[in-house]
Design a protein around this motif. Structure first.
Motif, PDB file in Angstrom:
ATOM      1  N   GLU A  86       0.894  -1.046   0.290  1.00  0.00           N
ATOM      2  CA  GLU A  86       0.116  -0.341   0.066  1.00  0.00           C
ATOM      3  C   GLU A  86       0.570   1.221  -0.040  1.00  0.00           C
ATOM      4  OE1 GLU A  86      -3.331   2.419   3.097  1.00  0.00           O
ATOM      5  OE2 GLU A  86      -3.078  -0.177   3.213  1.00  0.00           O
ATOM      6  N   ILE A  87       2.170   1.018   1.128  1.00  0.00           N
ATOM      7  CA  ILE A  87       2.370   2.393   1.161  1.00  0.00           C
ATOM      8  C   ILE A  87       3.446   2.694  -0.251  1.00  0.00           C
ATOM      9  CG2 ILE A  87       5.038   3.297   1.615  1.00  0.00           C
ATOM     10  CD1 ILE A  87       3.913   1.826   4.485  1.00  0.00           C
ATOM     11  N   PHE A  88       4.107   1.692  -0.820  1.00  0.00           N
ATOM     12  CA  PHE A  88       4.662   1.700  -2.498  1.00  0.00           C
ATOM     13  C   PHE A  88       3.395   2.489  -3.065  1.00  0.00           C
ATOM     14  CE2 PHE A  88       8.810   0.535  -0.422  1.00  0.00           C
ATOM     15  CZ  PHE A  88       9.436   0.610  -1.222  1.00  0.00           C
ATOM     16  N   ASP A  89       2.215   1.783  -3.660  1.00  0.00           N
ATOM     17  CA  ASP A  89       1.956   1.896  -4.860  1.00  0.00           C
ATOM     18  C   ASP A  89       0.962   3.447  -4.449  1.00  0.00           C
ATOM     19  OD1 ASP A  89       1.361  -0.678  -5.603  1.00  0.00           O
ATOM     20  OD2 ASP A  89      -0.672  -0.982  -4.191  1.00  0.00           O
ATOM     21  N   LEU A  93       1.913   7.021  -6.781  1.00  0.00           N
ATOM     22  CA  LEU A  93       1.192   7.843  -7.339  1.00  0.00           C
ATOM     23  C   LEU A  93       1.931   9.450  -7.436  1.00  0.00           C
ATOM     24  CD1 LEU A  93      -2.368   6.376  -5.753  1.00  0.00           C
ATOM     25  CD2 LEU A  93      -0.883   6.089  -8.385  1.00  0.00           C
ATOM     26  N   ILE A  94       2.448   9.892  -6.243  1.00  0.00           N
ATOM     27  CA  ILE A  94       2.765  10.915  -5.951  1.00  0.00           C
ATOM     28  C   ILE A  94       3.899  11.119  -6.488  1.00  0.00           C
ATOM     29  CG2 ILE A  94       3.152  10.471  -3.600  1.00  0.00           C
ATOM     30  CD1 ILE A  94       1.499  12.826  -2.519  1.00  0.00           C
ATOM     31  N   GLU A  95       5.152  10.752  -6.102  1.00  0.00           N
ATOM     32  CA  GLU A  95       7.010  10.920  -6.101  1.00  0.00           C
ATOM     33  C   GLU A  95       6.417  11.050  -7.099  1.00  0.00           C
ATOM     34  OE1 GLU A  95       9.111   9.276  -3.582  1.00  0.00           O
ATOM     35  OE2 GLU A  95       7.668   8.627  -2.542  1.00  0.00           O
ATOM     36  N   PRO A  96       6.261  10.114  -8.822  1.00  0.00           N
ATOM     37  CA  PRO A  96       6.310  11.150  -9.711  1.00  0.00           C
ATOM     38  C   PRO A  96       5.972  12.219 -10.622  1.00  0.00           C
ATOM     39  CG  PRO A  96       6.215   8.598 -10.006  1.00  0.00           C
ATOM     40  CD  PRO A  96       5.647   9.743  -8.786  1.00  0.00           C
ATOM     41  N   GLU A  97       4.614  12.193  -9.587  1.00  0.00           N
ATOM     42  CA  GLU A  97       4.239  13.974 -10.124  1.00  0.00           C
ATOM     43  C   GLU A  97       5.286  15.183  -9.251  1.00  0.00           C
ATOM     44  OE1 GLU A  97       1.753  16.647 -10.907  1.00  0.00           O
ATOM     45  OE2 GLU A  97       1.945  15.176 -12.007  1.00  0.00           O
ATOM     46  N   ASP A 152       6.442  16.153   3.010  1.00  0.00           N
ATOM     47  CA  ASP A 152       5.832  16.049   4.499  1.00  0.00           C
ATOM     48  C   ASP A 152       5.053  14.530   4.495  1.00  0.00           C
ATOM     49  OD1 ASP A 152       7.396  17.808   5.676  1.00  0.00           O
ATOM     50  OD2 ASP A 152       5.206  18.673   5.655  1.00  0.00           O
ATOM     51  N   VAL A 153       3.726  14.573   3.287  1.00  0.00           N
ATOM     52  CA  VAL A 153       4.137  12.849   3.246  1.00  0.00           C
ATOM     53  C   VAL A 153       5.159  12.610   2.935  1.00  0.00           C
ATOM     54  CG1 VAL A 153       2.092  11.619   2.318  1.00  0.00           C
ATOM     55  CG2 VAL A 153       1.563  13.912   3.272  1.00  0.00           C
ATOM     56  N   ILE A 154       5.588  12.390   2.174  1.00  0.00           N
ATOM     57  CA  ILE A 154       6.354  11.110   1.210  1.00  0.00           C
ATOM     58  C   ILE A 154       7.279  10.903   2.379  1.00  0.00           C
ATOM     59  CG2 ILE A 154       8.471  11.160   0.190  1.00  0.00           C
ATOM     60  CD1 ILE A 154       6.511  13.077  -2.606  1.00  0.00           C
ATOM     61  N   ASP A 155       7.973  12.121   3.281  1.00  0.00           N
ATOM     62  CA  ASP A 155       8.809  11.897   4.514  1.00  0.00           C
ATOM     63  C   ASP A 155       8.374  10.885   5.434  1.00  0.00           C
ATOM     64  OD1 ASP A 155      11.094  12.804   3.817  1.00  0.00           O
ATOM     65  OD2 ASP A 155      10.441  15.232   5.035  1.00  0.00           O
ATOM     66  N   HIS A 204      11.473   3.060 -10.772  1.00  0.00           N
ATOM     67  CA  HIS A 204      12.188   3.001  -9.550  1.00  0.00           C
ATOM     68  C   HIS A 204      11.290   2.223  -8.258  1.00  0.00           C
ATOM     69  CE1 HIS A 204      15.965   4.110  -7.180  1.00  0.00           C
ATOM     70  NE2 HIS A 204      15.226   4.881  -6.603  1.00  0.00           N
ATOM     71  N   ILE A 205      10.710   2.563  -7.744  1.00  0.00           N
ATOM     72  CA  ILE A 205       9.612   3.436  -6.775  1.00  0.00           C
ATOM     73  C   ILE A 205       9.186   1.186  -6.804  1.00  0.00           C
ATOM     74  CG2 ILE A 205       7.211   3.117  -5.925  1.00  0.00           C
ATOM     75  CD1 ILE A 205       8.185   6.059  -6.323  1.00  0.00           C
ATOM     76  N   SER A 206       8.076   0.904  -8.846  1.00  0.00           N
ATOM     77  CA  SER A 206       7.650  -0.285  -8.352  1.00  0.00           C
ATOM     78  C   SER A 206       8.607  -1.458  -8.261  1.00  0.00           C
ATOM     79  CB  SER A 206       7.550  -0.573  -9.765  1.00  0.00           C
ATOM     80  OG  SER A 206       6.128   0.718 -10.148  1.00  0.00           O
ATOM     81  N   GLY A 207       9.905  -1.386  -9.263  1.00  0.00           N
ATOM     82  CA  GLY A 207      10.906  -2.395  -8.659  1.00  0.00           C
ATOM     83  C   GLY A 207      11.446  -2.502  -7.563  1.00  0.00           C
TER      84      GLY A 207
END
Length: 220
Positions: A86-89, A93-97, A152-155, A204-207
């Protein structure tokens, strides 16, 4: 409990100091999953009362790093494969944007700082430094976006998975792969290709997600 003791009896921000020390110890694996956080013991280590310790533990619980168990009190939280997914999904979503929005705003200084981070990551033979260098690289690029709430959410998400990512880098070939992917992301940023940087970040995140899930399952 493996914590560095600090005398904070006369420090106004005692709760924040305890919080940061416990957070660092949990993320870096010095305090293990399932280990109890005994308030009296922690208060003695920091020469303070139980009040700031209780406040610090409450903040850690809000971040998902600690949970309260009946008869045991506060213990360091584990992470299930389902939670990790769930965290990686969410990150995918958010980090590429965020990096898409950041690329047009990146300065030469930002790019050089990020380059130094991936170079240090690549050259480091100390597994204990890999997690920090990895986060430094990504956060340097993301900060150019100016999207502080997103950052902040990513951290917070990274705090939940950081100690598992560190283990993954040690136990797999994740270090080499991550380094190659960091360079590709950085080069996309350097050329101003925001769409490519976003897609490379998503991959990168998916891998890392797939590798981490395998790692978590192998530890159960």
């Amino acid at each position: 409990m493996k914590l560095n003791s600090v005398d904070i009896s006369k420090t106004a921000s005692a709760s924040s100091i305890v919080f940061e020390a416990l957070r660092k110890a949990i993320i870096e694996g010095d305090v293990k999953e399932g280990e109890p956080l005994r308030q009296d013991e922690i208060a003695r280590l920091f020469n303070t009362s139980r009040i700031p310790v209780r406040e610090a533990i409450s903040r850690l619980e809000e971040q998902g790093l600690v949970k309260t168990q009946r008869y045991k009190g506060a213990v360091v939280s584990g992470l299930s494969a389902t939670e990790a997914e769930e965290i990686f999904d969410f990150r995918a979503l958010i980090e590429p944007e965020v990096i898409r929005r950041a690329v047009p705003l990146m300065s030469a200084e930002t790019l050089e700082t990020a380059r130094a981070s991936w170079a240090a990551f690549s050259a480091s033979a100390d597994p204990m430094s890999w997690g920090d260098l990895n986060r430094d690289f990504h956060s340097t690029l993301y900060r150019a976006s100016g999207l502080q709430y997103h950052l902040d959410v990513i951290d917070n998400a990274m705090d939940r998975i950081d100690r598992y990512l560190r283990a993954q880098l040690v136990m797999s070939n994740g270090m080499e792969r991550a380094n190659q992917e960091h360079i590709a992301i950085w080069e996309a940023c350097l050329t101003g290709n925001a769409s490519q940087a976003a897609e490379l970040t998503r991959l990168h995140i998916s891998g890392a997600r797939e590798s981490l899930i395998q790692n978590i399952n192998s530890l159960r």
